[in-house]
Design an enzyme around this catalytic site. Sequence first.
Site, PDB file in Angstrom:
ATOM      1  N   TYR A 181      -1.697  60.324  24.137  1.00  0.00           N
ATOM      2  CA  TYR A 181      -0.750  59.708  25.068  1.00  0.00           C
ATOM      3  C   TYR A 181       0.619  59.625  24.427  1.00  0.00           C
ATOM      4  CZ  TYR A 181      -4.830  58.432  27.796  1.00  0.00           C
ATOM      5  OH  TYR A 181      -5.977  58.484  28.543  1.00  0.00           O
ATOM      6  N   GLU A 182       1.644  59.724  25.254  1.00  0.00           N
ATOM      7  CA  GLU A 182       2.995  59.728  24.712  1.00  0.00           C
ATOM      8  C   GLU A 182       3.348  58.417  24.004  1.00  0.00           C
ATOM      9  OE1 GLU A 182       5.203  60.729  28.181  1.00  0.00           O
ATOM     10  OE2 GLU A 182       5.162  58.726  29.028  1.00  0.00           O
ATOM     11  N   SER A 183       2.565  57.380  24.251  1.00  0.00           N
ATOM     12  CA  SER A 183       2.799  56.106  23.582  1.00  0.00           C
ATOM     13  C   SER A 183       2.429  56.175  22.098  1.00  0.00           C
ATOM     14  CB  SER A 183       1.983  55.004  24.266  1.00  0.00           C
ATOM     15  OG  SER A 183       0.637  55.421  24.434  1.00  0.00           O
TER      16      SER A 183
END
Lengths: 312, 312, 292, 292
Positions: free
Chosen positions: C87-89
């Site tokens: 995930y981009e997080s």
Amino acid sequence: MTGSKVTGSKVTTLREAVAEHVRDGMTVALEGFGHLIPFAAGHEIIRQRRRDLTVCRMTPDILTDQLLVAGCVSRLVASFFASGSAGSLHEIRRRVERHDPAPLETEEYSHYGMYCRYEAGAKRLPFQPLLSYVGSDLPELNPRIRAVESPYGEGKVYVVPPLNPDLTIVHAQRADPEGNTQLWGITGAQAPAAYAASAVIVTVEEVVEPEVVRADPNRTLIPAHAVDVVVEVPGGSHPSYAQGCYDRDSAFYREWTPISRDREAALAWIDEWIHGTADHAAYLAKLGRPRWDGLRVAPAPSGSVSYGRRKG
Amino acid sequence: MTGSKVTGSKVTTLREAVAEHVRDGMTVALEGFGHLIPFAAGHEIIRQRRRDLTVCRMTPDILTDQLLVAGCVSRLVASFFASGSAGSLHEIRRRVERHDPAPLETEEYSHYGMYCRYEAGAKRLPFQPLLSYVGSDLPELNPRIRAVESPYGEGKVYVVPPLNPDLTIVHAQRADPEGNTQLWGITGAQAPAAYAASAVIVTVEEVVEPEVVRADPNRTLIPAHAVDVVVEVPGGSHPSYAQGCYDRDSAFYREWTPISRDREAALAWIDEWIHGTADHAAYLAKLGRPRWDGLRVAPAPSGSVSYGRRKG
Amino acid sequence: MTADAHSPDGAAPTAAPSVADGTATDRATGRSTVALSDVPPHSAEFLATVAARELAGRRRVFAGVGLPTLAVDLARRTIDPNVELVYESGVVGAHPEAMAEGIADSVLVSGAEAMLSMDALFGYVLQGGHVDVGFLGAAQVDRIGNINTSVIGDWRRPEVRLPGSGGASDIIASAREIVVVLRRHDPHALPAEVDFCTSPSPARARRQEGFHQPAGAGVTTVITPLGILRRPDRYGELELAAVHPGVTVAEATGNAGWDLRVRADVAETPRPRTEDVRLLREEIDTVRLYLR
Amino acid sequence: MTADAHSPDGAAPTAAPSVADGTATDRATGRSTVALSDVPPHSAEFLATVAARELAGRRRVFAGVGLPTLAVDLARRTIDPNVELVYESGVVGAHPEAMAEGIADSVLVSGAEAMLSMDALFGYVLQGGHVDVGFLGAAQVDRIGNINTSVIGDWRRPEVRLPGSGGASDIIASAREIVVVLRRHDPHALPAEVDFCTSPSPARARRQEGFHQPAGAGVTTVITPLGILRRPDRYGELELAAVHPGVTVAEATGNAGWDLRVRADVAETPRPRTEDVRLLREEIDTVRLYLR
């Protein structure tokens, strides 16, 4: 931040921190990528009725929608103009689509482009290259995204310029009184945004003894020398969350969509929940214990590692 | 590394890992900044008599001096050509100053320049800018350091190109069998050097259950997808150290200076301690229990934080 | 037979054989055992199931907000438990105990294999070439696979202000390929040319001569409420590869904003299994956040 | 009187008044109380003590290998306990329980306030402008403050291969100022122009027209076995500011590789206190690693 800091405790109240460090017209970064969003600090900016701010946030989120409703913001530097999982931010849309009640100037990047702006800001680099944007309309929309020819012969690559806010505000799980700040879970752009800024306010779930921080120095992502003010604000990320402390108030995220769709309802919400509460403790009290209890999480310990001590 | 990895355990022996992944003529990064230096892996390269390697290491240290004595290395990419606290690396000096027994090609950076090469390599950037070298003779000595004009008008800045080793070898405190690697203390260039490489060998003090790693995901600096091989090698950094596990053998660092000053003595050391031992366990056994006991450290626990679990 | 009978403890049968073609065979009896659902093709359940099947053989998936969250969750339960979620997080190797409400949900972090800095996630993992497929939502995808998630209308005063790039224009440059899920199939969602190109196709990127060209193949697959569009050639255009049950080829081509080519081997999309729908409703999205 | 009498528990008197001028006054009695040592000016003890005094008023110090390690340790004990030690290994706010044997010693890590990535250390802390003084060793420093730590002789086939830059050429660009400790004071160590410029002065950087100029002031202070050279003007040259006890101005100027200017206010360096020497020998460098 630049310059040397005075030694000793930097702990103060949120009211004093905002009163001293937030001025009308400033460029303020409020970072936290869907986690540790500094809601309490943003709400205090609303309470103190600051105006004409340029807000920098990768993901503006409900916090920016609220700051806009409250009339604090005239410009937005961001990379995603919606609420993470719960749809549109209607105050932003009204401003951009219909200039209602006023236009909103926006400066737009991709997530990595925005992150690289903080990186370049923190490192005082004139620019930072990244592999994005070739063929995209974003550079035409945003003339700050420019191209540089590689001196090694692979052609041109896009770059972004440094972003150096006047002030960066972040929320973290804990810090010591001098400002050594530790956060875990999603760490977002907090560290580069802090280093890029002229001044830094850190709000934390808990101010801890220096010994707690120094027992695990690898968890310190923002050292004391980059921090001007430390404020203990338990629950300071609500309705966002603090990993290990409390969960996101997803019900609130869903509730905000209809509120923000109706500007009068949004203004009423600001009046009731922000201007109508003296501070974040009063806001949480108004929220009520049952709702807060619903956000509690069960413990999930990281376990302890050893750093070792040389034997005398 | 690039490409997808097979799922499941990647645990093997150091002998097999080196036999399979180290080929004559390769460019091999052995990283670890004065900490977690992959000595055991380097020694196994000596045992398997690899030749003509280009070694990349910010701080070549005794490990590179030994690899040179043993005839494994023809080229060195580095940013500091001495032993941290104990003076000259005489095999390096003989090669460079007198071409004795053969010349050594070197490619030289500052620490941050070398680090930025790994960063650019890991990120597949054509170049990475940094603020160093303006006025320095280093760019003249090293034509890979070039200049780029800022498109924002502040003038030119130096850049370095990506460094993408064929293989990177690092040592860490622990990893799970799939290769999720956790290290603490000084973390050096391990993560970007691993991501920059086509293949990665991780040696660890301890292979742990996935649950141990997953209890504290922020400590994972090199995820499984970047790792090809995991090898459990307790004491694998000796005479360097592993924070929390054992201390540096500073006496050995002092002993190496006179050994390396005399090429015959250095060759004899390689014969006795590397070729004369079957593997790292035998090397440690030869070192002896009393010496090892002297390197033990007292525990200094980090303490545990919580990541939280959502309540069902 | 019911899904419950097939899986009496209610757990998902993982890696069921031949899921992709919509049938399966009970190893013991040799009889076909899969009950198929009649959820309509435009439903989130249908689209998520079709999207999940696209993950067969893909190792590392960069998942965006919305339907992709459902799809990757379902894929891990029914296609391949080893699909690695990124995930981009900054989350790598998520093992969520509950459905993630967004890409920054705490359940993605607790128990993850790694929680990287965003610089490591976008720089090392994504630009470094470790993402096999990026799973994106979009308002518009055009003939050659350009994505618009920014604005409808003129960007100086848009009719609709969309969320913008987020990570999308970073992901499209470096993920090996991109799968897009569209909630509409009409000339607005599938125009000949996007109103604004947030995330470009390789063909559009190539027009910027002199630039270091992105490594990614761009959009290879678009899943719509009517069918599946594929773009097998790096510089080519999207073609109709499948239509959903009850949809005609003419409906699918007629509702695209350009003269949509039809593949010779155009197929009918297999229906979701009832078990897929049950998992989505009863185990994955129990609060009906995405199953709207 | 002995240092022990002054400090009966053996602890260092921190922040003693007027340490910088070599005398101190007992607050209770008003008498001068400091016993001075007669260690020779070329000794490591003398040089480290002089270097430690340079840290008065400096908040954040980037410490290199060797004598700087002794100097910062002594400074924290005698000048200012709040001097913050930063090391290129990533350590910020070190609180070592024993003398660090090098900049990557485990004692710098255990109990430190922060252990940053090298990217954060060089990028955020150093390039970000947070380092007040960088403390470097050198083989040569020339008239305008250029530093050579790379080679003596021609770099294509050097007479002596020196350690190279390490972090030095990064540090000089961004630290506010640089203090150098030289173990020799002769025309080889202090040439008119360095054989090779590893770490340039602002004056040399300025000659590279069109370049973004570094923020740092470069070398402002050089401590040698004969005296102290200072360069108060960003683009000016080093001048003799002090000579050590027993050293004449003529010795100091005559042993430089250029016509070394003498400041009108040239002073005599105060001797180390016996307590400084005792701390260095008995508490700091007990293994005589740097006190060679």
